[in-house]
Design a protein around this motif. Structure first.
Motif, mmCIF file in Angstrom:
data_model
loop_
_atom_site.group_PDB
_atom_site.id
_atom_site.type_symbol
_atom_site.label_atom_id
_atom_site.label_comp_id
_atom_site.label_asym_id
_atom_site.label_seq_id
_atom_site.Cartn_x
_atom_site.Cartn_y
_atom_site.Cartn_z
ATOM 1 N N LEU A 97 0.808 -1.230 0.000
ATOM 2 C CA LEU A 97 0.000 0.000 0.000
ATOM 3 C C LEU A 97 0.838 1.274 0.000
ATOM 4 N N GLN A 98 2.121 1.172 0.311
ATOM 5 C CA GLN A 98 2.958 2.370 0.414
ATOM 6 C C GLN A 98 3.024 3.173 -0.882
ATOM 7 N N LEU A 100 -11.514 11.683 -4.337
ATOM 8 C CA LEU A 100 -12.728 11.135 -4.915
ATOM 9 C C LEU A 100 -12.520 9.736 -5.471
ATOM 10 N N SER A 101 -11.362 9.503 -6.071
ATOM 11 C CA SER A 101 -11.101 8.191 -6.659
ATOM 12 C C SER A 101 -9.650 7.827 -6.424
ATOM 13 N N GLY A 102 -9.420 6.592 -5.986
ATOM 14 C CA GLY A 102 -8.071 6.155 -5.666
ATOM 15 C C GLY A 102 -7.574 5.039 -6.544
ATOM 16 N N PHE A 139 -14.943 6.205 3.337
ATOM 17 C CA PHE A 139 -14.652 7.452 2.627
ATOM 18 C C PHE A 139 -14.051 8.481 3.587
ATOM 19 N N ILE A 140 -14.657 8.626 4.772
ATOM 20 C CA ILE A 140 -14.149 9.574 5.768
ATOM 21 C C ILE A 140 -12.772 9.133 6.260
ATOM 22 N N GLN A 183 -13.315 4.426 -4.082
ATOM 23 C CA GLN A 183 -12.459 4.691 -2.935
ATOM 24 C C GLN A 183 -11.534 3.502 -2.661
ATOM 25 N N PRO A 184 -10.260 3.754 -2.394
ATOM 26 C CA PRO A 184 -9.376 2.650 -1.985
ATOM 27 C C PRO A 184 -9.755 2.167 -0.593
ATOM 28 N N TYR A 185 -9.397 0.945 -0.304
ATOM 29 C CA TYR A 185 -9.706 0.401 1.015
ATOM 30 C C TYR A 185 -8.456 0.487 1.888
#
Length: 605
Positions: free
Chosen positions: A156-157, A176-178, A206-207, A410-412
C-alpha cells in the motif's frame, strides 16, 4: 522579497532589513550586527563570512557573550573602535534574550540570514516567536514528526505516497477516486459536502481515507477536526489526536462528540465563523488564505487580536442522527456563511429521503456525492439525476463534474492503519489542550412591560397579519403595511411584550403564539376593554402544542382584580376551536346522516 536570495554582502542584508516593514527582534539584531561590522577597524569589510572569520580569529571559537565581555574589558583606549563594535555585539546578545539562550554569535547570524534569504516561514504558524519575541515552549510543536509510510504495508505504500504527493497542490483536498488515475476535489471552493449511501456502501471508509490523507499533509497548527459520531466505535482512534488535531467546546470530556453535544458545537462553529469574518474585515481580506498569508508574513499584529486560523472540518456521521429543528436552523446558517472562512462540513447520511434533511439545508451543500442507493428517487434527491442506484460494490461513488456524472472508487485503507497513524501522532508532545471553540450561551431577553395605551396605531393590523401568515417578521410588517423598518421593529417589540410572538432567538425565527385569528381577536378584544390600564401579559401558550396554558389575568388596580378573576377568556389546557370549524363539523354530520338514511331506504326497497 525574492523567493531565493543568497546573502553574502552586508549591504544586501541591510537593504532587506530596511525594506522590512515590521519591527521585530531579528531585524534589530541584524542592524546591530551591521553596526558592529561597520565599527570594526577593517577597511572596506563587506563580506559577512570574512567578517565572522576575523571575529573568530580575534575572540576565539565559538563567539559567545562571555568571551566578548571578557575581551572588551581588557581593551585599551587605543581600541575604541573594537570596543564600540563589541558593545553592539553585546547588545545583540541581550536582544536575543531567552529565545536564543545558549546560542553563539555564528548561530545567531545564521538565523538572521536564513530569515531574510527565504520567504518568511515559521515552524509552527500559531507562534510568531521571531517577530514578537514571546516564546512559550508548551505551544511550540516545531519538533512535530509527520507520520511515516512505514505505518502501511509495502503493497500500500506506493498508493499512499502517490496520494500524498498529488494532494500537496490542494489547499484542502478531497480524494474522490483512488484507482490508477487519482481524482481530487478542492474543498476550499466547495466547503459543504453531502455524502449519501446505503448501509455498508463505504461512507465511513470514505471519511477514513480523507483523514489519512489530511494527517499526512497537515501540521497540527494547520488543521482541526470536530467529529460527531452516531456509533460509539467508528472514530475511537481520533481520541488520540485530542492534543494535536481536535477542536472542542470548553469542558468537553470526550474529543469525539455524540448527538447531545451537536447543537452547541455547531453554534460555537457559527460564532467562530463570524469572528473570522470580523478578522478578515479588520485585515482587509476576503478569504482565510489571504488572511493567513498576511499573518505569516508578519503584517498582522497578534496584540490587535489577530491569530493564525487553522482549517476546521466538522464531520457528521450519520447526519440525521443529529438533526432536530434547532440543529437544522443552525446548520443552514453555518452552511450559508462558511465560504472561504476555513470552516468545512462533511455530512454523511444513509437516509437521504428523511424529512429532517430539508430542501433548504440540502441546497446549501454545493458538493454532493452518491454511493450505492436503493432507488432512482434517492439518486435524484442527492444528485438531481439518476445514476447512484446503479452502483453495486462498496466504495463506488458518483459525483457531478460540470455537466457530466463522474464515477469513482475509494481505496480500502483499513481502520487499523488510521488507528496506527493516530497512535503515532498521539505519542508525540502536543498542545496543552484541544483547540477551544467559542462558548455559546443563550441569553434570554429581559421581560418587557406592555402598556396598551402606548401601542402603535397599526399594532392590531400587524398582529392579524402575523397570525394569518404564521410568520413573525419585521420585513413582512414593513412590506405589507408600507411603513419604515424602524417602526416595524418597534411593533414587533410590542407584539413580543404583548405575548403575540415569542422572543428573538438568534438564527431561529420568532414563534407565533396564536394558532388562528379567532383566538387573536378575542385576545385583542380583551386588550381593548382594558386599554386604560397598564397590562403585563403572562406566557399564555404552551409553545409546543399551541394550546392555552393559563387564562389571561391582567395586573389591574385592586378594585377591579376580583371582577376579572371571575372572567377567563379560555378554558385551561383546552384546544382552541373556531366557530367556523364548528359549522363545518355540523355540515359533515348532517351529510353523514343523510347518506345513512338513504342507504337504509334503499335497503328497504
Amino acid at each position: 522579497m525574492a523567493d531565493e536570495i543568497n546573502i553574502k554582502n552586508i549591504q544586501q542584508l541591510v537593504d532587506l532589513m530596511n525594506n522590512d516593514p515590521n519591527d521585530h527582534p531579528l531585524k534589530k539584531m541584524g542592524l546591530l550586527f551591521a553596526a558592529a561590522m561597520n565599527d570594526w577597524p577593517t577597511h572596506n569589510q563587506t563580506n559577512i563570512n570574512e567578517f565572522i572569520q576575523e571575529l573568530q580569529n580575534y575572540f576565539g571559537t565559538p563567539i559567545t557573550k562571555d568571551v566578548i565581555l571578557n575581551k572588551a574589558t581588557s581593551l585599551s583606549n587605543d581600541d575604541a573602535w573594537r570596543k564600540e563594535s563589541a558593545s553592539s555585539l553585546l547588545e545583540l546578545f541581550d536582544l536575543a534574550g531567552t529565545e536564543y539562550k545558549g546560542e553563539n554569535l555564528e548561530q545567531l547570524i545564521q538565523v538572521i540570514i536564513n530569515y531574510y534569504e527565504q520567504p518568511p516561514k515559521i515552524a509552527d504558524p500559531m507562534m510568531l516567536v521571531e517577530q514578537f519575541g514571546v516564546y512559550d515552549e508548551k505551544l511550540d510543536l516545531s519538533s512535530y514528526q509527520y507520520p511515516s509510510l512505514d505505518l502501511f504495508p509495502h503493497q500500500l505504500q506506493p498508493l499512499v505516497e502517490k496520494i500524498n504527493r498529488q494532494a500537496a497542490q490542494y489547499k484542502l483536498p478531497l480524494l474522490l477516486s483512488g484507482k490508477e488515475n487519482l481524482t481530487f476535489q478542492e474543498l476550499y471552493e466547495h466547503p459543504n459536502l453531502l455524502l449519501a449511501g446505503t448501509i455498508a456502501s463505504g461512507k465511513t471508509q470514505f471519511i477514513y481515507n480523507q483523514l489519512v490523507m489530511w494527517l499526512y499533509k497537515f501540521h497540527p497548527a494547520q488543521l482541526k477536526l470536530v467529529v460527531c459520531k452516531s456509533k460509539p466505535i467508528d472514530y475511537t482512534a481520533c481520541t488520540k489526536l485530542e492534543k494535536h488535531f481536535i477542536a472542542a467546546l470548553v469542558g468537553d470530556q470526550s474529543p469525539v462528540i455524540d448527538h447531545n453535544k451537536a447543537l452547541p458545537t455547531i453554534n460555537a462553529l457559527l460564532i467562530e465563523c463570524e469572528q473570522r469574518q470580523e478578522l478578515f474585515q479588520k485585515a482587509g481580506v476576503k478569504s482565510i488564505t489571504d488572511y493567513n498569508n498576511k499573518f505569516v508574513h508578519r503584517t498582522l499584529d497578534p496584540l490587535q487580536g489577530h491569530r493564525y486560523l487553522p482549517d476546521i472540518v466538522l464531520i457528521m456521521d450519520d447526519l440525521q442522527t443529529f438533526l432536530d429543528d434547532d440543529t437544522i436552523r443552525s446548520l443552514i446558517v453555518l452552511t450559508q456563511k462558511n465560504l472561504y472562512t476555513g470552516i468545512y462540513l462533511l455530512a454523511v447520511t444513509s437516509q437521504i429521503m428523511a424529512r429532517n434533511i430539508s430542501p433548504q439545508l440540502r441546497a446549501n451543500f454545493s458538493l454532493r456525492i452518491g454511493m450505492k442507493l436503493m432507488s432512482q428517487n434517492e439518486s435524484k434527491k442527492i444528485l438531481d439525476r439518476i445514476g447512484a442506484e446503479k452502483l453495486t460494490s462498496s466504495g463506488q461513488l458518483v459525483y457531478e463534474r460540470g455537466e457530466k456524472l463522474m464515477k469513482g472508487h475509494q481505496p480500502y485503507l483499513d481502520y487499523l492503519y488510521l488507528s496506527s497513524i493516530c497512535e503515532y501522532i498521539g505519542r508525540q508532545r502536543g498542545y496543552p489542550a484541544p483547540y477551544l471553540l467559542p462558548e455559546y450561551r443563550f441569553v434570554e431577553n429581559p421581560p418587557v412591560i406592555f402598556d396598551p395605551k402606548d401601542k402603535d396605531q397599526l399594532f392590531e393590523d400587524a398582529a392579524r397579519l402575523i397570525v394569518m401568515n404564521q410568520q413573525a417578521s419585521t420585513s413582512l410588517i414593513q412590506r405589507k403595511l408600507v411603513i419604515s423598518y424602524n417602526r416595524a421593529g418597534r411593533i414587533i417589540d410590542q407584539l413580543e411584550a404583548a405575548g403575540v410572538v415569542g422572543p428573538f432567538e438568534g438564527s431561529k425565527p420568532r414563534e407565533v403564539l396564536f394558532p388562528d385569528e379567532y383566538a387573536l381577536e378575542q385576545y385583542l378584544e380583551k386588550l381593548g376593554t382594558n386599554n386604560n390600564l397598564e397590562y403585563t401579559p403572562p406566557n399564555i401558550y404552551n409553545n409546543s402544542k399551541k394550546i392555552i396554558k393559563t387564562p389571561i389575568k391582567p395586573a389591574l388596580s385592586m378594585n377591579k382584580i376580583e371582577d376579572l378573576k371571575r372572567e377567563t377568556i379560555y378554558t385551561e389546557n383546552k384546544p382552541i376551536v373556531s366557530k367556523k370549524n364548528t359549522g363545518k363539523v355540523f355540515i359533515f354530520l348532517f351529510i353523514v346522516i343523510v347518506i345513512l338514511a338513504l342507504c337504509y331506504w334503499i335497503g328497504k326497497q
